[in-house]
Scaffold this active site. Structure first.
Site: not given
Ligand code: CP
Ligand code: NVA
Length: 299
Positions: A99, A126, A129, A219, A259, A287
């Site tokens: 990430r 993502h 997701q 989101d 998400c 997930r």
């Molecule tokens: N949906 C998602 O990626 O959640 P987190 O940021 O908690 O991993």
């Molecule tokens: N768009 C959000 C998604 C988190 C899972 C972010 O990038 O923070």
């Protein structure tokens, strides 16, 4: 094979992973321990609840070994050049899942690692997701011919969902304020993937996007790393809150998706988050199943 962009799987690969995800969900024991000794790095440059825990559990369930790495130890691009991090981790690990803030860092790591590189969220995509999103939608209705309304920020989650959906014959209608639509190249990629099987609509009108849709998705208005923009964004996104009235314009059996994490009161109301047709916790559960399916597909 890498999974840096959701399109990397190809339509056939994506369909296979989604089928596998449904199968591993139906029979968790069937795949328990079937990939012993595979070393999986799970690297986080940003916070996480779902991704961290669901991926770690998935890895363990398959008999693989997870190594959770936080950026305060690694210092991606600061303590050490991004390509050196990729090349070195590749000497220890069989799969690198990361990430990151900057999507280009994933591409650099993928270019310097022979092991599969998986995107656990970047500023552009993502994809893991999106696997869970489509798995959840498929639990409600056939994907081919379905329509998802995505209300809000045309960011990472929206990009991967729109492209993955198109690969499976799902139409997406994105509604957000001017200046916050998904990037042109992402829309083009989604339209190319959709061909004449599905449609990608970009609008500023949330009602137009939601009317008759099979799923309504939103989101956060300010993503991780955009905290300083939160107030300005709130002002722009206020008309795009998904409340019961907006959700009510969708098909009578439409599901609600997010998400998570959600900012209740901002992009969605409690009434929608906790609606009987909200599937946000199934989506979070998926997930784990979807990541397991992805790991099986890649190994
Ligand atoms: N949906 C998602 O990626 O959640 P987190 O940021 O908690 O991993
Ligand atoms: N768009 C959000 C998604 C988190 C899972 C972010 O990038 O923070």
């Amino acid at each position: 094979m890498d999974f840096v962009n959701v399109a990397d799987l190809g339509s056939a690969g994506l369909a296979e992973v989604l089928d596998l995800a449904a199968a591993v969900k139906a029979d968790r024991a069937a795949v328990a321990g079937i990939r012993p000794g595979v070393n999986v790095g799970l690297f986080f440059e940003k916070p996480s609840l779902r991704t961290r825990v669901s991926c770690e559990v998935a890895v363990n369930d398959l008999g693989m070994i997870p190594y959770v790495l936080k950026n305060d130890e690694i210092g991606l691009g600061k303590r050490e050049a991004v390509k050196d991090v990729g090349a070195v981790l590749d000497r220890y690990l069989d799969i690198l899942a990361l990430r990151v803030f900057d999507h280009r860092n994933l591409e650099t790591i993928a270019a310097h690692a022979a092991a599969p590189v998986i995107n656990l969220l970047s500023d552009r995509e993502h994809p893991c997701q999106a696997l869970a999103d489509l798995q959840t939608l498929a639990e409600a209705r056939p994907l081919e011919g379905a329509t998802v309304a995505f209300i809000g920020d045309g960011n990472n989650v929206c990009n991967s969902l729109m492209i993955a959906g198109a690969m499976m014959g799902v139409s997406t209608r994105v509604a957000g304020p001017a200046g916050y639509a998904p990037p042109d190249d992402m829309v083009a990629a989604a339209r190319a993937a959709a061909g004449d099987r599905a449609e990608i609509v970009i609008t500023e009108d949330p009602a137009e996007a939601v009317r008759g849709a099979d799923a309504v998705y939103t989101d956060v208005w300010a993503s991780m790393g955009q905290e300083t923009e939160a107030a300005a964004r709130r002002a722009m996104f206020e008309p795009y809150r998904v409340d019961e009235a907006l959700f009510g314009l969708a098909a009578p059996d439409a599901i609600f998706l997010h998400c998570l994490p959600a900012h209740r009161g901002d992009e969605l109301t409690d009434g929608v988050a906790d609606h009987q047709r909200s599937r946000i916790y199934d989506q979070a559960e998926n997930r784990m199943h979807a990541f397991k399916a992805l790991l099986l597909h890649l190994t």
